[in-house]
Write an enzyme that holds these catalytic residues in place. Structure first.
Site, PDB file in Angstrom:
ATOM      1  N   PRO A  10       0.783  -1.226   0.000  1.00 47.19           N
ATOM      2  CA  PRO A  10       0.000   0.000   0.000  1.00 47.19           C
ATOM      3  C   PRO A  10       0.820   1.283   0.000  1.00 47.19           C
ATOM      4  O   PRO A  10       1.863   1.366   0.642  1.00 47.19           O
ATOM      5  CB  PRO A  10      -0.840  -0.105   1.279  1.00 47.19           C
ATOM      6  CG  PRO A  10      -0.195  -1.136   2.111  1.00 47.19           C
ATOM      7  CD  PRO A  10       0.534  -2.043   1.177  1.00 47.19           C
ATOM      8  N   ASN A  11       0.303   2.228  -0.754  1.00 51.34           N
ATOM      9  CA  ASN A  11       0.816   3.585  -0.874  1.00 51.34           C
ATOM     10  C   ASN A  11       2.099   3.705  -1.689  1.00 51.34           C
ATOM     11  O   ASN A  11       2.542   4.817  -1.965  1.00 51.34           O
ATOM     12  CB  ASN A  11       0.988   4.251   0.504  1.00 51.34           C
ATOM     13  CG  ASN A  11      -0.325   4.350   1.235  1.00 51.34           C
ATOM     14  OD1 ASN A  11      -1.313   4.813   0.682  1.00 51.34           O
ATOM     15  ND2 ASN A  11      -0.366   3.881   2.467  1.00 51.34           N
ATOM     16  N   ARG A  18       4.983  10.982  -2.530  1.00 45.88           N
ATOM     17  CA  ARG A  18       4.695  10.708  -1.124  1.00 45.88           C
ATOM     18  C   ARG A  18       5.970  10.823  -0.286  1.00 45.88           C
ATOM     19  O   ARG A  18       6.922  10.079  -0.490  1.00 45.88           O
ATOM     20  CB  ARG A  18       4.135   9.294  -0.974  1.00 45.88           C
ATOM     21  CG  ARG A  18       3.907   8.897   0.467  1.00 45.88           C
ATOM     22  CD  ARG A  18       3.440   7.454   0.586  1.00 45.88           C
ATOM     23  NE  ARG A  18       3.297   7.107   1.981  1.00 45.88           N
ATOM     24  CZ  ARG A  18       3.718   5.973   2.498  1.00 45.88           C
ATOM     25  NH1 ARG A  18       4.281   5.058   1.739  1.00 45.88           N
ATOM     26  NH2 ARG A  18       3.554   5.742   3.778  1.00 45.88           N
ATOM     27  N   TYR A  23      11.093   8.642   1.193  1.00 48.59           N
ATOM     28  CA  TYR A  23      11.080   7.629   0.145  1.00 48.59           C
ATOM     29  C   TYR A  23      11.782   8.043  -1.146  1.00 48.59           C
ATOM     30  O   TYR A  23      11.845   7.251  -2.087  1.00 48.59           O
ATOM     31  CB  TYR A  23       9.631   7.226  -0.178  1.00 48.59           C
ATOM     32  CG  TYR A  23       8.912   6.664   1.019  1.00 48.59           C
ATOM     33  CD1 TYR A  23       9.211   5.389   1.494  1.00 48.59           C
ATOM     34  CD2 TYR A  23       7.951   7.403   1.693  1.00 48.59           C
ATOM     35  CE1 TYR A  23       8.561   4.875   2.606  1.00 48.59           C
ATOM     36  CE2 TYR A  23       7.298   6.887   2.801  1.00 48.59           C
ATOM     37  CZ  TYR A  23       7.610   5.628   3.249  1.00 48.59           C
ATOM     38  OH  TYR A  23       6.972   5.124   4.340  1.00 48.59           O
ATOM     39  N   ASN A  73       8.114  -5.683  -0.916  1.00 49.93           N
ATOM     40  CA  ASN A  73       8.032  -4.521  -0.034  1.00 49.93           C
ATOM     41  C   ASN A  73       6.590  -4.479   0.464  1.00 49.93           C
ATOM     42  O   ASN A  73       5.707  -3.980  -0.222  1.00 49.93           O
ATOM     43  CB  ASN A  73       8.397  -3.225  -0.764  1.00 49.93           C
ATOM     44  CG  ASN A  73       8.433  -2.040   0.177  1.00 49.93           C
ATOM     45  OD1 ASN A  73       7.820  -2.062   1.232  1.00 49.93           O
ATOM     46  ND2 ASN A  73       9.145  -0.999  -0.205  1.00 49.93           N
ATOM     47  N   ALA A  76       3.013  -0.892   4.681  1.00 52.26           N
ATOM     48  CA  ALA A  76       2.336  -0.883   5.984  1.00 52.26           C
ATOM     49  C   ALA A  76       1.910  -2.272   6.436  1.00 52.26           C
ATOM     50  O   ALA A  76       1.811  -2.527   7.639  1.00 52.26           O
ATOM     51  CB  ALA A  76       1.127   0.042   5.941  1.00 52.26           C
ATOM     52  N   GLU A 100      12.495  -9.569   1.759  1.00 48.99           N
ATOM     53  CA  GLU A 100      11.732  -8.410   2.229  1.00 48.99           C
ATOM     54  C   GLU A 100      12.601  -7.174   2.053  1.00 48.99           C
ATOM     55  O   GLU A 100      13.762  -7.162   2.478  1.00 48.99           O
ATOM     56  CB  GLU A 100      11.365  -8.588   3.697  1.00 48.99           C
ATOM     57  CG  GLU A 100      10.633  -7.418   4.305  1.00 48.99           C
ATOM     58  CD  GLU A 100      10.412  -7.556   5.803  1.00 48.99           C
ATOM     59  OE1 GLU A 100       9.928  -6.581   6.413  1.00 48.99           O
ATOM     60  OE2 GLU A 100      10.720  -8.615   6.387  1.00 48.99           O
ATOM     61  N   HIS A 102      12.752  -2.696   2.127  1.00 43.66           N
ATOM     62  CA  HIS A 102      12.158  -1.417   2.517  1.00 43.66           C
ATOM     63  C   HIS A 102      13.047  -0.312   1.982  1.00 43.66           C
ATOM     64  O   HIS A 102      14.283  -0.410   2.056  1.00 43.66           O
ATOM     65  CB  HIS A 102      12.031  -1.304   4.037  1.00 43.66           C
ATOM     66  CG  HIS A 102      11.119  -2.344   4.601  1.00 43.66           C
ATOM     67  ND1 HIS A 102       9.744  -2.223   4.549  1.00 43.66           N
ATOM     68  CD2 HIS A 102      11.386  -3.536   5.180  1.00 43.66           C
ATOM     69  CE1 HIS A 102       9.202  -3.306   5.085  1.00 43.66           C
ATOM     70  NE2 HIS A 102      10.175  -4.118   5.472  1.00 43.66           N
ATOM     71  N   ARG A 109      12.652   4.883  12.294  1.00 44.24           N
ATOM     72  CA  ARG A 109      11.405   5.652  12.209  1.00 44.24           C
ATOM     73  C   ARG A 109      10.554   5.418  13.456  1.00 44.24           C
ATOM     74  O   ARG A 109      11.056   4.987  14.484  1.00 44.24           O
ATOM     75  CB  ARG A 109      10.689   5.279  10.919  1.00 44.24           C
ATOM     76  CG  ARG A 109      11.562   5.619   9.687  1.00 44.24           C
ATOM     77  CD  ARG A 109      10.892   5.326   8.393  1.00 44.24           C
ATOM     78  NE  ARG A 109       9.694   6.167   8.250  1.00 44.24           N
ATOM     79  CZ  ARG A 109       8.737   5.900   7.392  1.00 44.24           C
ATOM     80  NH1 ARG A 109       8.795   4.834   6.616  1.00 44.24           N
ATOM     81  NH2 ARG A 109       7.689   6.687   7.299  1.00 44.24           N
TER      82      ARG A 109
END
Length: 146
Positions: A10-11, A18, A23, A73, A76, A100, A102, A109
């Protein structure tokens, strides 16, 4: 290695606009171009993005059915989707690499981002290197599959 699924949650369809301070300012078409330019000869990149958890789970099932390595990735979904975790576990339990990734470093964060329900079943985890996280994952998969 013929095909690699590069799955984004998502996103991530909003990359480029964004939170560019987190990012970066490049979008998914730029990521596709980068991965295709750097992929080993004979390897095709199948880059996908969805905001829908069920779609992402279905793509992981597809990876199992076709024995296709995955760069994931989960965005969320990383922090709470046990359904996604179970689907990702099907991939690795089938002996198929799943890395995985990111773009940012979740551990640098907010505290809620420090937990991944995916990491424990992934072949490996790469985070914090921007789009290079994907390139590092692609290189790792190429070494595993050779």
């Amino acid at each position: 290695m013929n095909n690699v699924l590069v799955l984004n949650g998502p996103n991530l369809g909003r990359l480029g606009s964004r939170e560019p301070d987190v990012y970066g300012d490049q979008d998914l078409p730029a990521l596709r171009k980068l991965l295709e330019a750097e992929s080993p000869s004979g390897t095709s990149i199948d880059l996908r993005q969805t905001d829908d958890e069920g779609t992402l789970i279905g793509w992981l099932h597809e990876a199992v059915d076709t024995a296709t390595p995955v760069i994931l990735n989960p965005a969320a979904f990383t922090h709470y989707s046990y359904g996604l975790r179970d689907a990702a576990a099907l991939v690795t339990k089938a002996g198929i690499p799943l890395v995985e990734v990111h773009i940012s470093n979740p551990h640098a964060r907010e505290e809620f981002r420090h937990t991944s329900v995916i990491s424990g079943i992934a072949t490996g985890v790469i985070a914090g290197f921007g789009f290079d996280s994907y390139l590092l994952a692609l290189g790792a998969i190429a070494r595993i599959k050779s």
